[in-house]
Design a protein around this motif. Structure first.
Motif, PDB file in Angstrom:
ATOM      1  N   SER A 187      57.830  53.886  56.286  1.00 26.78           N
ATOM      2  CA  SER A 187      57.025  52.688  56.045  1.00 26.78           C
ATOM      3  C   SER A 187      57.503  51.541  56.917  1.00 26.78           C
ATOM      4  CB  SER A 187      57.088  52.277  54.574  1.00 26.78           C
ATOM      5  OG  SER A 187      58.413  51.923  54.201  1.00 26.78           O
ATOM      6  N   MET A 188      56.622  50.525  57.027  1.00 29.69           N
ATOM      7  CA  MET A 188      56.948  49.347  57.826  1.00 29.69           C
ATOM      8  C   MET A 188      56.193  48.149  57.288  1.00 29.69           C
ATOM      9  SD  MET A 188      56.337  48.775  61.918  1.00 29.69           S
ATOM     10  CE  MET A 188      56.956  47.317  62.770  1.00 29.69           C
ATOM     11  N   HIS A 189      56.900  47.066  56.950  1.00 31.25           N
ATOM     12  CA  HIS A 189      56.250  45.784  56.667  1.00 31.25           C
ATOM     13  C   HIS A 189      55.804  45.191  58.006  1.00 31.25           C
ATOM     14  CE1 HIS A 189      57.367  46.043  52.585  1.00 31.25           C
ATOM     15  NE2 HIS A 189      58.387  45.201  52.528  1.00 31.25           N
ATOM     16  N   THR A 190      54.523  44.847  58.100  1.00 29.15           N
ATOM     17  CA  THR A 190      53.998  44.363  59.375  1.00 29.15           C
ATOM     18  C   THR A 190      53.505  42.919  59.319  1.00 29.15           C
ATOM     19  OG1 THR A 190      51.839  45.308  58.818  1.00 29.15           O
ATOM     20  CG2 THR A 190      53.332  46.662  60.164  1.00 29.15           C
ATOM     21  N   GLY A 191      53.445  42.310  58.150  1.00 32.59           N
ATOM     22  CA  GLY A 191      53.002  40.927  58.057  1.00 32.59           C
ATOM     23  C   GLY A 191      53.027  40.448  56.625  1.00 32.59           C
ATOM     24  N   ALA A 192      52.858  39.138  56.445  1.00 35.50           N
ATOM     25  CA  ALA A 192      52.856  38.547  55.111  1.00 35.50           C
ATOM     26  C   ALA A 192      52.160  37.202  55.158  1.00 35.50           C
ATOM     27  CB  ALA A 192      54.283  38.381  54.586  1.00 35.50           C
ATOM     28  N   THR A 193      51.651  36.768  54.009  1.00 37.45           N
ATOM     29  CA  THR A 193      51.120  35.420  53.902  1.00 37.45           C
ATOM     30  C   THR A 193      52.294  34.437  53.977  1.00 37.45           C
ATOM     31  OG1 THR A 193      51.209  35.656  51.492  1.00 37.45           O
ATOM     32  CG2 THR A 193      49.088  36.067  52.562  1.00 37.45           C
ATOM     33  N   PRO A 194      52.037  33.163  54.323  1.00 35.87           N
ATOM     34  CA  PRO A 194      53.152  32.220  54.516  1.00 35.87           C
ATOM     35  C   PRO A 194      54.097  32.114  53.334  1.00 35.87           C
ATOM     36  CG  PRO A 194      51.139  31.299  55.425  1.00 35.87           C
ATOM     37  CD  PRO A 194      50.740  32.564  54.715  1.00 35.87           C
ATOM     38  N   ASP A 195      53.592  32.243  52.105  1.00 30.84           N
ATOM     39  CA  ASP A 195      54.473  32.141  50.941  1.00 30.84           C
ATOM     40  C   ASP A 195      55.124  33.467  50.569  1.00 30.84           C
ATOM     41  OD1 ASP A 195      52.338  33.541  49.890  1.00 30.84           O
ATOM     42  OD2 ASP A 195      51.861  32.070  48.327  1.00 30.84           O
ATOM     43  N   GLY A 196      54.789  34.523  51.297  1.00 29.54           N
ATOM     44  CA  GLY A 196      55.392  35.823  51.041  1.00 29.54           C
ATOM     45  C   GLY A 196      54.852  36.534  49.825  1.00 29.54           C
ATOM     46  N   SER A 197      53.812  35.985  49.173  1.00 35.20           N
ATOM     47  CA  SER A 197      53.291  36.606  47.951  1.00 35.20           C
ATOM     48  C   SER A 197      52.545  37.904  48.229  1.00 35.20           C
ATOM     49  CB  SER A 197      52.375  35.631  47.216  1.00 35.20           C
ATOM     50  OG  SER A 197      51.250  35.294  48.014  1.00 35.20           O
ATOM     51  N   THR A 198      52.020  38.053  49.432  1.00 35.64           N
ATOM     52  CA  THR A 198      51.306  39.271  49.811  1.00 35.64           C
ATOM     53  C   THR A 198      51.874  39.789  51.117  1.00 35.64           C
ATOM     54  OG1 THR A 198      49.264  38.458  48.789  1.00 35.64           O
ATOM     55  CG2 THR A 198      49.062  40.306  50.308  1.00 35.64           C
TER      56      THR A 198
END
Length: 311
Positions: A187-198
């Motif tokens: 797996s790989m995290h590839t992005g997030a909303t500015p607050d990190g909630s998603t």
């Protein structure tokens, strides 16, 4: 972001798109090509429209680049990060509003523990460029990493890996100086909303027959995988998300062709550079501008910018 920001810089062409939603978003498209490069890829774009990516020079050496204000700037990780002269093969993956950049460099073989072969995934290391200073980004206890995105507050979303890459690859986040990962192999995290909630990302299901690749959305500790509906070969990658929750990525259709996609609350829109044989959408900013790569009929890879049209 002003939607006419790039019009003085690029010659743009319009192509309506087909989507699963009733009203599809349309875009103006432009190529992104580092001068004299034999291959260019665009990976990320910030709110100000600054694009980052990588290119291969005429000798096949990988370099990072930044494109802002119509000007290309070469950006390479210095060898001094490993106590070596010269520069290292570099790829820029993400840039935040303040200009902080994350990406990867390739360590020379035998220069560090765990990197004994030039082709080993353990030689792929993440970096952060902050206020002109490069630093390595590695998950504690692991040999390699691929940072994909950095948010306005400096949080980094990435994956770590060892010498076997996929079998030891897990998505992780670096929030300040605290690391956290997910228990999902390949797996790989590839992005997030500015607050990190998603958080968005991708993973490969190596137990499936044939193996399948899916996108995922991680909210409040709950992970939901997804596939673009027309991805009949079960290949979907999520590469970025903007503050509105719009997700971009790529998928493979039943004929084996690659397309980019934009996922919004209205559904999916296919992202296809005009006359391309393959398209991959890899970054999106708050104004909805999308960057990625496409392959032309001569099998040459280019970066692209897609600017959304007003209704």
């Amino acid at each position: 972001m002003k939607r006419d920001l790039f019009r003085p810089i690029f010659a743009l062409a319009l192509l309506p798109l087909v989507a699963s939603a009733a009203q599809a978003q349309s875009f103006n498209y432009a190529s992104v090509d580092f001068p004299n490069a034999i291959r260019t890829r665009a990976w990320g774009i910030n709110p100000g429209g600054v694009i980052v990516g990588d290119y291969l020079d005429g000798f096949g050496v990988l370099h990072g680049f930044l494109l802002g204000g119509g000007r290309y700037v070469n950006v390479d990780v210095p060898g001094s990060i490993m106590g070596l002269p010269g520069t290292l093969p570099t790829s820029l993956r993400g840039i935040n509003p303040g200009g902080d950049i994350v990406g990867t460099y390739r360590a020379p073989a035998n220069s560090t523990a765990g990197c004994t072969l030039a082709s080993s995934p353990a030689c792929i290391r993440g970096f952060l460029l902050h206020h002109g200073t490069f630093s390595t980004v590695l998950y504690p206890g692991h040999e390699g990493s691929i940072p994909a995105r950095i948010t306005p507050n400096g949080n980094i979303y990435a994956c770590y890996h060892d010498a076997d890459l996929m079998g030891s690859m897990f998505g992780f986040a670096r929030i300040g100086n605290t690391f956290s990962s997910i228990n999902l192999p390949a797996s790989m995290h590839t992005g997030a909303t500015p607050d990190g909630s998603t958080i968005v990302g991708l993973y490969a299901d190596m137990m499936a027959d044939p193996p399948a690749t899916h996108g995922y959305v991680l909210e409040n500790g709950n992970l939901q995988s997804f596939d673009v509906p027309s991805s009949t070969l079960k290949f979907t990658e999520a590469w970025d998300i903007n503050p509105d929750g719009n997700i971009v990525g790529d998928f493979q259709d039943g004929a084996g062709m690659f397309h980019g996609f934009l996922r919004t609350v209205s559904g999916y829109t296919s992202i296809d550079f005009p006359a391309a044989t393959a398209t991959h959408a890899q970054g999106i900013n708050p104004g909805g501008a999308i960057v990625g790569t496409y392959t032309d009929s001569n099998k040459v890879t280019h970066g692209f910018l897609a600017v959304p049209l007003a209704d």
